[in-house]
Design a protein around this motif. Structure first.
Motif, PDB file in Angstrom:
ATOM      1  N   VAL A  12       0.828  -1.223   0.000  1.00  0.00           N
ATOM      2  CA  VAL A  12       0.000   0.000   0.000  1.00  0.00           C
ATOM      3  C   VAL A  12       0.857   1.267   0.000  1.00  0.00           C
ATOM      4  O   VAL A  12       0.693   2.158  -0.843  1.00  0.00           O
ATOM      5  CB  VAL A  12      -0.930   0.003   1.248  1.00  0.00           C
ATOM      6  CG1 VAL A  12      -1.644   1.342   1.406  1.00  0.00           C
ATOM      7  CG2 VAL A  12      -1.929  -1.137   1.168  1.00  0.00           C
ATOM      8  N   MET A  13       1.780   1.357   0.945  1.00  0.00           N
ATOM      9  CA  MET A  13       2.546   2.603   1.079  1.00  0.00           C
ATOM     10  C   MET A  13       3.538   2.777  -0.062  1.00  0.00           C
ATOM     11  O   MET A  13       3.721   3.887  -0.567  1.00  0.00           O
ATOM     12  CB  MET A  13       3.271   2.640   2.435  1.00  0.00           C
ATOM     13  CG  MET A  13       2.375   2.908   3.606  1.00  0.00           C
ATOM     14  SD  MET A  13       1.320   4.370   3.424  1.00  0.00           S
ATOM     15  CE  MET A  13       2.516   5.693   3.537  1.00  0.00           C
ATOM     16  N   GLU A  36       9.229  -7.376  -4.611  1.00  0.00           N
ATOM     17  CA  GLU A  36       7.945  -7.750  -3.995  1.00  0.00           C
ATOM     18  C   GLU A  36       7.728  -9.244  -4.265  1.00  0.00           C
ATOM     19  O   GLU A  36       7.810  -9.671  -5.422  1.00  0.00           O
ATOM     20  CB  GLU A  36       6.850  -6.869  -4.630  1.00  0.00           C
ATOM     21  CG  GLU A  36       5.426  -7.339  -4.462  1.00  0.00           C
ATOM     22  CD  GLU A  36       4.975  -7.476  -3.009  1.00  0.00           C
ATOM     23  OE1 GLU A  36       5.215  -6.560  -2.199  1.00  0.00           O
ATOM     24  OE2 GLU A  36       4.402  -8.533  -2.693  1.00  0.00           O
ATOM     25  N   PRO A  37       7.441 -10.054  -3.211  1.00  0.00           N
ATOM     26  CA  PRO A  37       7.321 -11.495  -3.426  1.00  0.00           C
ATOM     27  C   PRO A  37       6.035 -11.927  -4.143  1.00  0.00           C
ATOM     28  O   PRO A  37       6.010 -12.977  -4.790  1.00  0.00           O
ATOM     29  CB  PRO A  37       7.357 -12.078  -2.007  1.00  0.00           C
ATOM     30  CG  PRO A  37       6.984 -10.955  -1.109  1.00  0.00           C
ATOM     31  CD  PRO A  37       7.358  -9.690  -1.795  1.00  0.00           C
ATOM     32  N   ASN A  57      15.149  -9.191  -3.441  1.00  0.00           N
ATOM     33  CA  ASN A  57      15.413  -7.987  -2.643  1.00  0.00           C
ATOM     34  C   ASN A  57      16.835  -7.471  -2.848  1.00  0.00           C
ATOM     35  O   ASN A  57      17.095  -6.273  -2.731  1.00  0.00           O
ATOM     36  CB  ASN A  57      15.194  -8.269  -1.151  1.00  0.00           C
ATOM     37  CG  ASN A  57      13.717  -8.479  -0.824  1.00  0.00           C
ATOM     38  OD1 ASN A  57      12.842  -8.080  -1.595  1.00  0.00           O
ATOM     39  ND2 ASN A  57      13.448  -9.098   0.311  1.00  0.00           N
ATOM     40  N   ILE A  70       8.515  -2.718   3.844  1.00  0.00           N
ATOM     41  CA  ILE A  70       7.974  -3.995   4.321  1.00  0.00           C
ATOM     42  C   ILE A  70       7.357  -3.788   5.705  1.00  0.00           C
ATOM     43  O   ILE A  70       7.529  -2.734   6.315  1.00  0.00           O
ATOM     44  CB  ILE A  70       9.108  -5.049   4.431  1.00  0.00           C
ATOM     45  CG1 ILE A  70      10.332  -4.377   5.061  1.00  0.00           C
ATOM     46  CG2 ILE A  70       9.398  -5.692   3.088  1.00  0.00           C
ATOM     47  CD1 ILE A  70      11.466  -5.262   5.409  1.00  0.00           C
ATOM     48  N   LYS A  71       6.663  -4.784   6.191  1.00  0.00           N
ATOM     49  CA  LYS A  71       6.130  -4.720   7.556  1.00  0.00           C
ATOM     50  C   LYS A  71       7.279  -4.865   8.561  1.00  0.00           C
ATOM     51  O   LYS A  71       8.243  -5.609   8.302  1.00  0.00           O
ATOM     52  CB  LYS A  71       5.123  -5.860   7.784  1.00  0.00           C
ATOM     53  CG  LYS A  71       3.848  -5.730   6.959  1.00  0.00           C
ATOM     54  CD  LYS A  71       2.969  -4.626   7.480  1.00  0.00           C
ATOM     55  CE  LYS A  71       1.618  -4.598   6.776  1.00  0.00           C
ATOM     56  NZ  LYS A  71       0.924  -3.317   6.999  1.00  0.00           N
ATOM     57  N   PRO A  72       7.172  -4.201   9.709  1.00  0.00           N
ATOM     58  CA  PRO A  72       8.254  -4.309  10.716  1.00  0.00           C
ATOM     59  C   PRO A  72       8.513  -5.756  11.125  1.00  0.00           C
ATOM     60  O   PRO A  72       9.640  -6.135  11.426  1.00  0.00           O
ATOM     61  CB  PRO A  72       7.726  -3.508  11.909  1.00  0.00           C
ATOM     62  CG  PRO A  72       6.540  -2.765  11.437  1.00  0.00           C
ATOM     63  CD  PRO A  72       6.080  -3.327  10.133  1.00  0.00           C
ATOM     64  N   ILE A  95      10.315   3.406   6.167  1.00  0.00           N
ATOM     65  CA  ILE A  95       8.991   3.908   6.567  1.00  0.00           C
ATOM     66  C   ILE A  95       8.371   2.978   7.607  1.00  0.00           C
ATOM     67  O   ILE A  95       7.190   3.075   7.914  1.00  0.00           O
ATOM     68  CB  ILE A  95       8.044   4.085   5.359  1.00  0.00           C
ATOM     69  CG1 ILE A  95       7.664   2.739   4.716  1.00  0.00           C
ATOM     70  CG2 ILE A  95       8.624   5.033   4.325  1.00  0.00           C
ATOM     71  CD1 ILE A  95       6.458   2.839   3.779  1.00  0.00           C
ATOM     72  N   ALA A  97       7.069   1.256  10.887  1.00  0.00           N
ATOM     73  CA  ALA A  97       6.681   1.653  12.235  1.00  0.00           C
ATOM     74  C   ALA A  97       7.597   0.972  13.244  1.00  0.00           C
ATOM     75  O   ALA A  97       7.862  -0.230  13.145  1.00  0.00           O
ATOM     76  CB  ALA A  97       5.226   1.266  12.500  1.00  0.00           C
ATOM     77  N   PRO A 118       5.477   8.278   7.167  1.00  0.00           N
ATOM     78  CA  PRO A 118       4.479   8.949   6.311  1.00  0.00           C
ATOM     79  C   PRO A 118       3.060   8.522   6.710  1.00  0.00           C
ATOM     80  O   PRO A 118       2.888   7.862   7.737  1.00  0.00           O
ATOM     81  CB  PRO A 118       4.850   8.418   4.910  1.00  0.00           C
ATOM     82  CG  PRO A 118       5.490   7.087   5.154  1.00  0.00           C
ATOM     83  CD  PRO A 118       5.992   7.056   6.574  1.00  0.00           C
TER      84      PRO A 118
HETATM   85  N1  LIG Z   1      -0.354   1.571   5.836  1.00  0.00           N
HETATM   86  C1  LIG Z   1      -0.084   2.731   6.430  1.00  0.00           C
HETATM   87  O1  LIG Z   1      -0.953   3.583   6.639  1.00  0.00           O
HETATM   88  C2  LIG Z   1       1.314   3.052   6.845  1.00  0.00           C
HETATM   89  C3  LIG Z   1       2.289   2.074   6.896  1.00  0.00           C
HETATM   90  N2  LIG Z   1       3.560   2.404   7.290  1.00  0.00           N
HETATM   91  C4  LIG Z   1       4.593   1.375   7.320  1.00  0.00           C
HETATM   92  O2  LIG Z   1       4.829   1.003   5.974  1.00  0.00           O
HETATM   93  C5  LIG Z   1       5.233  -0.338   5.911  1.00  0.00           C
HETATM   94  C6  LIG Z   1       4.434  -1.045   4.835  1.00  0.00           C
HETATM   95  O3  LIG Z   1       3.089  -0.984   5.178  1.00  0.00           O
HETATM   96  P1  LIG Z   1       1.948  -1.242   4.093  1.00  0.00           P
HETATM   97  O4  LIG Z   1       2.373  -0.720   2.785  1.00  0.00           O
HETATM   98  O5  LIG Z   1       0.691  -0.799   4.716  1.00  0.00           O
HETATM   99  O6  LIG Z   1       1.979  -2.838   4.088  1.00  0.00           O
HETATM  100  P2  LIG Z   1       1.615  -3.836   2.914  1.00  0.00           P
HETATM  101  O7  LIG Z   1       1.347  -5.160   3.548  1.00  0.00           O
HETATM  102  O8  LIG Z   1       0.583  -3.242   2.010  1.00  0.00           O
HETATM  103  O9  LIG Z   1       3.008  -3.905   2.101  1.00  0.00           O
HETATM  104  C7  LIG Z   1       4.095  -4.675   2.503  1.00  0.00           C
HETATM  105  C8  LIG Z   1       4.569  -5.435   1.278  1.00  0.00           C
HETATM  106  O10 LIG Z   1       5.754  -6.151   1.623  1.00  0.00           O
HETATM  107  C9  LIG Z   1       5.716  -7.368   0.907  1.00  0.00           C
HETATM  108  N3  LIG Z   1       6.630  -8.320   1.522  1.00  0.00           N
HETATM  109  C10 LIG Z   1       6.347  -9.270   2.450  1.00  0.00           C
HETATM  110  N4  LIG Z   1       7.444  -9.990   2.719  1.00  0.00           N
HETATM  111  C11 LIG Z   1       8.449  -9.495   1.949  1.00  0.00           C
HETATM  112  C12 LIG Z   1       9.816  -9.820   1.776  1.00  0.00           C
HETATM  113  N5  LIG Z   1      10.376 -10.817   2.450  1.00  0.00           N
HETATM  114  N6  LIG Z   1      10.547  -9.082   0.900  1.00  0.00           N
HETATM  115  C13 LIG Z   1       9.986  -8.063   0.206  1.00  0.00           C
HETATM  116  N7  LIG Z   1       8.691  -7.709   0.331  1.00  0.00           N
HETATM  117  C14 LIG Z   1       7.937  -8.410   1.201  1.00  0.00           C
HETATM  118  C15 LIG Z   1       4.281  -7.802   0.958  1.00  0.00           C
HETATM  119  O11 LIG Z   1       3.976  -8.761  -0.046  1.00  0.00           O
HETATM  120  C16 LIG Z   1       3.549  -6.470   0.781  1.00  0.00           C
HETATM  121  O12 LIG Z   1       3.221  -6.224  -0.577  1.00  0.00           O
HETATM  122  C17 LIG Z   1       5.057  -0.925   7.300  1.00  0.00           C
HETATM  123  O13 LIG Z   1       6.308  -1.092   7.884  1.00  0.00           O
HETATM  124  C18 LIG Z   1       4.234   0.100   8.047  1.00  0.00           C
HETATM  125  O14 LIG Z   1       4.629   0.183   9.399  1.00  0.00           O
HETATM  126  C19 LIG Z   1       3.920   3.679   7.562  1.00  0.00           C
HETATM  127  C20 LIG Z   1       3.000   4.683   7.507  1.00  0.00           C
HETATM  128  C21 LIG Z   1       1.620   4.441   7.184  1.00  0.00           C
END
Ligand SMILES: NC(=O)C1=CN([C@@H]2O[C@H](COP(=O)(O)OP(=O)(O)OC[C@H]3O[C@@H](n4cnc5c(N)ncnc54)[C@H](O)[C@@H]3O)[C@@H](O)[C@H]2O)C=CC1
Ligand SMILES: O=C(O)[C@@H]1CCC=N1
Length: 266
Positions: A12-13, A36-37, A57, A70-72, A95, A97, A118
């Motif tokens: 998403v981000m 992206e996997p 990666n 990625i997720k924390p 980015i 958390a 962000p």
């Molecule tokens: N969603 C939000 O409103 C906000 C999120 N964040 C931070 O942004 C980060 C991403 O959040 P989102 O985009 O919401 O999550 P998301 O789940 O939409 O995106 C994370 C992506 O990482 C991919 N992924 C998973 N394992 C992986 C790996 N081993 N190697 C590479 N990619 C991998 C997933 O397939 C997914 O597409 C998080 O750390 C979150 O804390 C920060 C500010 C706002």
């Protein structure tokens, strides 16, 4: 054209930020590589934005600027799988958390690291991002990070000690406001409005109120007083909000999210 920005995690981000970077001309699509996997997500990113995509990666990590999106919870695993050769980016932007500058600097030795927070209005260029720079960052790198995040809205700089609180407020805040808009519309329906009209009234009320506060720079309490006629409708509504603990619910929500952000960095 050489890749200038690598992104690990194309969710998403990453999509929100990349779309604005391209729309604003900060980068060309050929200058961005996202790892992206998930195949469908890679295909969607490539089709929508024309950016390079990979499931490796290490390829994204070789870019001069690397954004971690990625997720924390998967940070340690992702870092452990990066090969030493790909420890190449000059600047790492996180980015995530909770994940601390010390953890990022440990994962990318000798590289400059900027931790950021962000938020999702980034998607429409109305985000706000807080930046906190690590010890190895120079002025040009802060300038570059500022330029990147200005593509998605406002940018402020804060000490790292404030970033978990930022996360609890502006990072998570769009979800609280979305719930408030949904609940306002439900209230309208409960009071007899057709759903489409209630949805429109709720959304425009929040948008209009935020715009008015922003443009007039008056304090929210002053605006509340302007709406509230003696013995009128608004004070009847506010009385219910106070009885239900509306203010303290929001305060507690920000504190709980900030606390969770701290936990994610442990
Ligand atoms: N969603 C939000 O409103 C906000 C999120 N964040 C931070 O942004 C980060 C991403 O959040 P989102 O985009 O919401 O999550 P998301 O789940 O939409 O995106 C994370 C992506 O990482 C991919 N992924 C998973 N394992 C992986 C790996 N081993 N190697 C590479 N990619 C991998 C997933 O397939 C997914 O597409 C998080 O750390 C979150 O804390 C920060 C500010 C706002
Ligand atoms: O919920 C989360 O953990 C992320 C960080 C800020 C917004 N979403």
């Amino acid at each position: 054209m050489a890749v200038k920005l690598g992104v690990i995690g194309g969710g998403v981000m990453a999509s929100a930020i990349v779309s604005r970077l391209l729309a604003g001309g900060t980068y060309q699509s050929t200058e961005i590589l996202i790892s992206e996997p998930t195949l469908s997500q890679r295909e969607a990113l490539h089709q929508q934005y024309g950016v390079g995509v990979t499931d490796d990666n290490n390829l994204a990590a070789m870019s001069p600027v690397l954004m971690l999106a990625i997720k924390p919870q998967v940070f340690d695993r992702v870092v452990a799988q990066l090969s030493p050769l790909s420890n190449n980016p000059q600047l790492v932007l996180s980015i995530l958390a909770g994940v601390k500058i010390a953890q990022l600097e440990g994962a990318f030795p000798d590289r400059a690291v900027i931790r950021t927070m962000p938020n999702t209005p980034a998607t429409v260029g109305m985000g706000i991002t807080a930046l906190s720079a690590g010890a190895r960052v120079d002025a040009a790198q802060i300038e570059l990070a500022t330029q990147i995040f200005q593509a998605v809205g406002e940018v402020i700089t804060v000490p790292e000690s404030l970033l978990d609180a930022v996360t609890g407020l502006s990072g998570s805040g769009p979800a609280y406001i979305a719930i408030a808009i949904e609940a306002l519309a439900d209230g309208g329906v409960a009071a007899g409005l057709p759903r489409p009209i209630a949805d429109r009234l709720a959304l425009q009320t929040v948008l209009g109120t935020a715009t008015l506060l922003n443009e007039s720079q008056i304090h929210p309490a002053q605006l509340k007083d302007r709406v509230t006629s003696p013995g009128g409708t608004t004070i009847a509504g506010i009385t219910k909000l106070e009885q239900a603990g509306f203010r303290s619910a929001l305060i507690e929500a920000v504190i709980a999210a900030a606390t969770r952000s701290q936990e994610l960095g442990k």
